[in-house]
Design a protein around this motif. Sequence first.
Motif, PDB file in Angstrom:
ATOM      1  N   THR A   1     -18.887 -43.573  -6.095  1.00  0.00           N
ATOM      2  CA  THR A   1     -19.608 -42.655  -5.044  1.00  0.00           C
ATOM      3  C   THR A   1     -19.579 -41.056  -5.551  1.00  0.00           C
ATOM      4  OG1 THR A   1     -19.967 -44.605  -3.440  1.00  0.00           O
ATOM      5  CG2 THR A   1     -20.739 -42.001  -2.948  1.00  0.00           C
TER       6      THR A   1
ATOM      7  N   SER B   1     -19.550 -47.396   0.416  1.00  0.00           N
ATOM      8  CA  SER B   1     -20.945 -47.572   0.325  1.00  0.00           C
ATOM      9  C   SER B   1     -21.077 -49.155   0.773  1.00  0.00           C
ATOM     10  CB  SER B   1     -21.650 -47.378  -0.740  1.00  0.00           C
ATOM     11  OG  SER B   1     -20.778 -46.176  -1.544  1.00  0.00           O
TER      12      SER B   1
ATOM     13  N   ASP C   1     -25.229 -46.460  -8.826  1.00  0.00           N
ATOM     14  CA  ASP C   1     -23.757 -46.645  -7.869  1.00  0.00           C
ATOM     15  C   ASP C   1     -23.764 -48.012  -7.189  1.00  0.00           C
ATOM     16  OD1 ASP C   1     -21.990 -46.638  -6.094  1.00  0.00           O
ATOM     17  OD2 ASP C   1     -22.333 -44.823  -5.115  1.00  0.00           O
TER      18      ASP C   1
HETATM   19 MG    MG Z   1     -19.256 -46.070  -2.625  1.00  0.00          MG
END
Ligand code: MG
Length: 1216
Positions: free
Chosen positions: A156, A205, A428
Amino acid sequence: MDEREVWVPHPEHGYIQGKVVDVGSHTLTVEPNDGSKAISASYDRIFPCEDDISKDYDDNCALMYLNEGNLLNNLKVRFAKDVFYTYVANILIAINPCKSVPHVYNNDVMKSYRGKSLGVMPPHVFALADKTYRDMRTQNQSQSIIVSGESGAGKTETTKYIIRYLTALSGSSAGASEIETRLVESNPFLESFGNAKTTRNNNSSRFGKFMEIHFCKKGGVSGGFVSHYLLEKSRIVSQSGEERNYHAFYRLTRAPESWRKKFDLQGPENYRYLKGSSLDDTLKDAEEFQHLLNSMDRVGLSDQAKDDVFRVVAGVLHLGNICFDPKEGTRGGSLVTEETMHELNIAAKLFHLEPDALIEAMTTRVMMTKGGGVKGTVIGVPLKPEQAGNGRDALAKAIYSNLFDHIVRLVNECFPFTESSNYIGVLDIAGFEYFKHNSFEQFCINYCNEKLQQFFNDRIIKQEQALYEAEGLGVKFVEYVDNQDCIDLVEANKTGILALLDEECRLPSANVEHFTNAVHTTHKDHFRLSSPRRSKLAFYKGMRDTEGFVVRHYAGAVCYETGHFLEKNNNTLHDNLEMLMQQSEDEFVMKLFPMKKLASETKKGGKKLIFDSLGAKFKTQLSSLLVKLGETGASFIRCLKTNFKIEPGVFNGGQVLSQLQCAGMVTVLGMMQGGFPSRTGFQALYDMYKDFLPSKLASLDPRIFCQALFQALGLDVNDFKFGMTKVFFRPGKFAEFDQIIKSDPDNLKVLVSRVSGWLNGKRWRKAQWGVLSCIKLSRKIQYRLEKHIILQSVARGFITRRRNLPRVKGFSKFQLLQQQLGKIKDLLDKLDKYRKDQEGKFLDLQGRIDGMISKMRAQPVTQKEIDAQYHDLSSAVDNVANELMTLIQKEAEEAERERLQKIQEELERERKRKEEEERKRRQEEEERKERERMLREMEERRKREEEEARQREEAERKRQKEEEERNRAEAARRAAEEAKRLAAEEQERRDRELAERLAQDSAKPQDVLVKDSEPAQEVSRIARTTLPSASEAPAQADKKLPDLSKWKYEKLKEVISSGSADVELLAACRDEFHRRLKVYHAWKVKNKKKGANVDNKPDAISAPKGFSSSKPQTMPAEQRPQRFFRVPFIRPEDRKTSPCQKGWWFAHFDGSWVARQMELHPERPPVLYIAGKHDLKMCELSLEETGLARKKGAEILCDHFDELWKKHNGPQYATT
Ligand SMILES: [Mg+2]
Ligand SMILES: Nc1ncnc2c1ncn2[C@@H]1O[C@H](COP(=O)(O)OP(=O)(O)OP(=O)(O)O)[C@@H](O)[C@H]1O
């Protein structure tokens, strides 16, 4: 032993340095330089070190020995110097610095990378972003950057730097700058709702995203678009102790009083959905709330929109606090507890629902009647407290996940675009994942990574090789493991695991055990699927086949527990809960639940339930993502973290190595050493440099321009290759080229003059060639003219002959008749009495013949007529002649009789003479025949013998051919088995390494990991079947011999040098010893230095095809033949010199093996080796395998060898 430094695998450091101390049957033993215990590892796991391991390289392709040991060391050395980026050709390896390093990313650094080719500046994420942007512009094609890596590896963060660079680089127009700010600022907003603290990353994430940045024709940013994948829903209602729920919940519950009051909120410890998680405030939630508000402002959210979002978040928290008790007096019913009624009312208020409707929807389930009452009537079935609790959690998950979809929509609305020429997409998404307990989420993530790995292989390896082939570069191919079978295992229609799961979910009595069983039975013999009992980790051993399965992914085996697969795959909310939310009086809440087909609505008479499957949705999303990626030019960034805890300065080699292997970097390294990773079209190259060069050169055709440039620069021809449409560069060479071009103006002047010179030369050669071609052509025309005349005359002659030949032939025939007439005239003249009568006939004949001749002269006459006339006339001539003869005979009867008498006598004499001659001739003939008969007999005998010899040879050839075919088949079988074994070993190794890494997470790794005896036995079993050990043969013949494959190298050497009395043992030892030498030499050749030749024997001696040993040498020393050989050799480095410097290679074979070896070279000191001392440097082949005994003139006398040996002070050799 061998002095060279090697890398040997180490569980903690990945690889450590050491020296080889023992050469085993299948392994090498290495003593680490740090003095720790010696380590044995198989040949393919040990690699040579670089000469200077403290030196680091920007691009790993520049390493001398391209292997994973040096790759890992290069990263380690750079990490120690705070250098976090490295290339493997065009792939960027990004190491997580685990600390703040603003100087690496500041604006000056960003500017310094603008417009620079990859490799000109040190490796950096900005360099790759810049390349992608330039590729998009020059190739007019959208691009994608795939950022992958484990959780916490820095994907990220890397993505953010890419976006920052691209938005800063593209130079915005006035209106666009707002869009660029929004692109950057949307991140904190998204992350607050989609990120959470996990054991591996404080800001992990929990969704995948593909962020597209769209550009207009001029190259400025015109907008963006975010697609998201797989938000982790289970986290909303429960988390493990050290982890947390989504950041947004904590930030809101720690927000200023005014906000909390608005939604009746207190601290996080008061909410069930947060209570179980870690509540420490190290993440500064209160501060972050302010950042979140700022981010929402910059994204363009109104106050109302912010309120809506936070109201729903608060509503979820209150909803989670509602508890249920069993309802008294009813069977199975439940009611909301007194204490939590307050929470229910707040939740209902926040969602704008009727509290009673909320209670009703949570405590009953709507169903359609099938039988009994009126068919199709809707009835409410009361739910037990536990069922009601599940319904509440399902509702909370659905609300939050729909809210997240809405947030992504809001974000997308904030940077809309009307014009898009191309885009750059940054992916991502979570990397390959494995924990102690792996459920449906990990299954989906790993499935996604299988697909991405295939895309990576496809782009980097398959397409690269296809491109080389299409461009005719003639670069060799690289093997890689295709993971299509694993993808099919997951996604195949009907039989794939996802299809089986959906099938199970659709059943009225869906059952997880039934599903798991179906997976095992459908894929009983699938290489990629196995049962938990076969796992390498002890804690899966007790798991039943109905509780889970193991998938052998490209990166290693992962055991999935199927316990919650069914519910997690089910994306459907109960009808009454869904309807409830759709009936909300609040427009915002209502919009979160758009109308769709309800789960219990039936299809075709109501048998099958409509089922919204998460797996199927993800499969569709993934395939459209891959289609998208397939249409773009792809670049790859592999993020790595140096330790699990993301601590600064700690480099755990074992963990880094495992990530490198999972990312396929080692395979890429192998391919890149023979490849040309940088390439550019002729036109693009021309466009790139035309501004640097004077107009004189810039006006050239792009291809000529490139050729002229390369010639003028004098680049090494090995560093680049001209394809059909592009020019290709070796790793790092494009940058070199770029630097030369853009260097100082003086250099440019020299360059221009050289290019002009080259062009003049080329034009001069062209003109010369043109003149020569004209001369050649005119000569060719002249030559053909002459030949045409000949052709015409031949043809004409042929036609005339064909037309007139019958006349010509007839003419000559009639002339003959005329001649005969002359003779008849003579006869006529001899007549006296009958002359007058006969004269008339004669004249008639003459007239007819003359008439015919004149006719033939005057006109063409047919062959048939000529023949008929000729026939008539010739018979008439004969008749007249006969008649005349008779008359003459009559007139001169007397004279004639006398004459005849004389003739008869004459004839008689003649006959006798002839008889005599005939007799002599016969006699000679008989003698000649006799001679011929004898010759024939001799010839036949010779032929018979020759035939016998030929047949013998034929039989021998046939036998040899059969033997060769047998050997070939055997070799092919062994190769196939070897390949199978290697694949199995490779998978085995990865599985094991993965297991080891997981085990390291545990407090007691040794208890977690299964003892490796089983696989070791398996590997050695495979090895034994494929690589016959010398110890086997004697072991079969004589069971008393020990298993020499387990013996140490030194022990074997000792037994051989001590000359044991046990002849059989000694022979077996010698044989095993030499077999190991061969394996070791093969390893050395495989791991040779780039362009180096490690062979210790001259080219004249070729290596054996396999390692099968020759027959054991069981003869005692005194009976063994001692043979000596000499062959010339030229060192590879001398080949280029003229004249070549030739040396002599001598060998003394004691029986089958080399005892002494000597290299004499006029320019170098002599090199002398003796068995027992320098075995690793000596020729490892048996005499038979060297073929020296069959080489004409190679064998020499013992005295010759000894004389030279003594002259060069060779040590004494004693036979044992
Ligand atoms: Mg991430
Ligand atoms: N380039 C960098 N500079 C400084 N710190 C970094 C960098 N990259 C990563 N980090 C640190 O590592 C942490 C984890 O990085 P990041 O969140 O990007 O990992 P991730 O790969 O996205 O993980 P996940 O898959 O869990 O989302 C960051 O919070 C940051 O502290």
